[in-house]
Scaffold this motif. Structure first.
Motif, PDB file in Angstrom:
ATOM      1  N   TYR A  74      77.977 -25.364 -44.974  1.00 65.70           N
ATOM      2  CA  TYR A  74      79.243 -24.998 -45.600  1.00 65.70           C
ATOM      3  C   TYR A  74      80.056 -26.223 -45.998  1.00 65.70           C
ATOM      4  CZ  TYR A  74      78.854 -19.973 -44.923  1.00 65.70           C
ATOM      5  OH  TYR A  74      78.469 -18.659 -45.008  1.00 65.70           O
ATOM      6  N   PHE A  78      81.511 -26.889 -49.547  1.00 71.14           N
ATOM      7  CA  PHE A  78      82.937 -27.094 -49.821  1.00 71.14           C
ATOM      8  C   PHE A  78      83.136 -28.319 -50.721  1.00 71.14           C
ATOM      9  CE2 PHE A  78      84.133 -25.159 -45.417  1.00 71.14           C
ATOM     10  CZ  PHE A  78      83.910 -23.895 -45.905  1.00 71.14           C
ATOM     11  N   LEU A 170      91.057 -26.345 -48.340  1.00 73.47           N
ATOM     12  CA  LEU A 170      89.930 -27.247 -48.076  1.00 73.47           C
ATOM     13  C   LEU A 170      90.292 -28.683 -48.418  1.00 73.47           C
ATOM     14  CD1 LEU A 170      87.034 -25.029 -49.477  1.00 73.47           C
ATOM     15  CD2 LEU A 170      87.809 -25.250 -47.100  1.00 73.47           C
TER      16      LEU A 170
END
Length: 250
Positions: A74, A78, A170
């Motif tokens: 992940y 991202f 993020l």
């Protein structure tokens, strides 16, 4: 123009990969899909590679050597998404435990209702899990109860892996210092989002256990989560966060 990127990590998901890709790309919202495959010996990446011409510009494949962990997959996704300017970034399993139609609900919570993180929650209104043995349901529910007790974070499904992030969340989190790779990764990302003051919404979903392929759960994953939560709480006392902050979760 894509309205978001759906990141789907895979390891031995040949039975599910093409089906989940087609379901996501058939939704009325223009989402793109990024498959991150960790060297699946069953040929998952080869199958996905064969679909790239059919979904040119919307389906993407990143191949890694070896099983490096869900969290690192992940994090790779991202960074990939942020480099390409996607406004919303989703986490989703390949095995249909997450209903692709619910991506629309998660997107709406962020894009229309103004939340910074939307969580597909199994426990926000009762227990909505299908085909799990009672022992696993109880373990999962107790894990979330434990996380709330230790951290004070008001989230009913702390280990949920079906999420939509607004890109600015993020960007605010220091992805280079994420510590965990399994269940604890999901908790850590929520914990950092919460501590930075972003608005979080739990969207009720029905979670259905996989019907094809094998589960990747292990005892070590649960152990990481148990002890990782204590470490996260301790670190929050010792190392206050710095950087961009949003409003407190509502």
């Amino acid at each position: 123009m894509s309205e978001g990127l759906v990141i789907i990590p895979t390891y031995n998901e040949r039975e599910n990969a093409a089906l989940i890709i087609r379901r996501v790309l058939a939704l009325p919202r223009a989402f793109d899909v990024l498959i991150i495959d960790d060297g699946s010996p069953d040929g998952t990446a080869e199958l996905v590679r064969g679909l790239l011409p059919e979904f040119a510009g919307r389906l993407h494949l990143e191949e890694r050597r070896g099983k490096l962990g869900l969290g690192t997959a992940y994090l790779h996704g991202f960074r990939w998404a942020l480099q390409r300017g996607y406004p919303y970034v989703f986490e989703m399993d390949a095995d249909f435990s997450h209903n692709p139609d619910d991506l629309l609900l998660l997107h709406a919570a962020c894009a229309e209702q103004g939340y910074d993180l939307a969580i597909g929650s199994r426990y926000v209104i009762g227990v909505n899990v299908v085909n799990w043995p009672m022992s696993r349901v109880l373990m999962s529910w107790l894990a979330s109860w434990y996380v709330r007790g230790v951290t004070g974070m008001p989230i009913s499904d702390a280990t949920a892996g079906f999420k939509c992030y607004a890109a600015h969340v993020l960007q605010a989190i220091d992805l280079n210092h994420i510590q965990f790779v399994g269940y604890a990764f999901q908790i850590e990302m929520k914990w950092l989002t919460y501590r930075l003051g972003f608005r979080i919404k739990e969207v009720p979903i029905i979670f259905t256990d996989r019907t094809r392929g094998l589960s990747k759960m292990s005892k070590g994953i649960f152990q990481e989560a148990f002890f990782g939560v204590l470490q996260m709480k301790l670190d929050s006392w010792l190392r206050p966060l710095s950087g961009a902050r949003g409003p407190r979760p509502g």
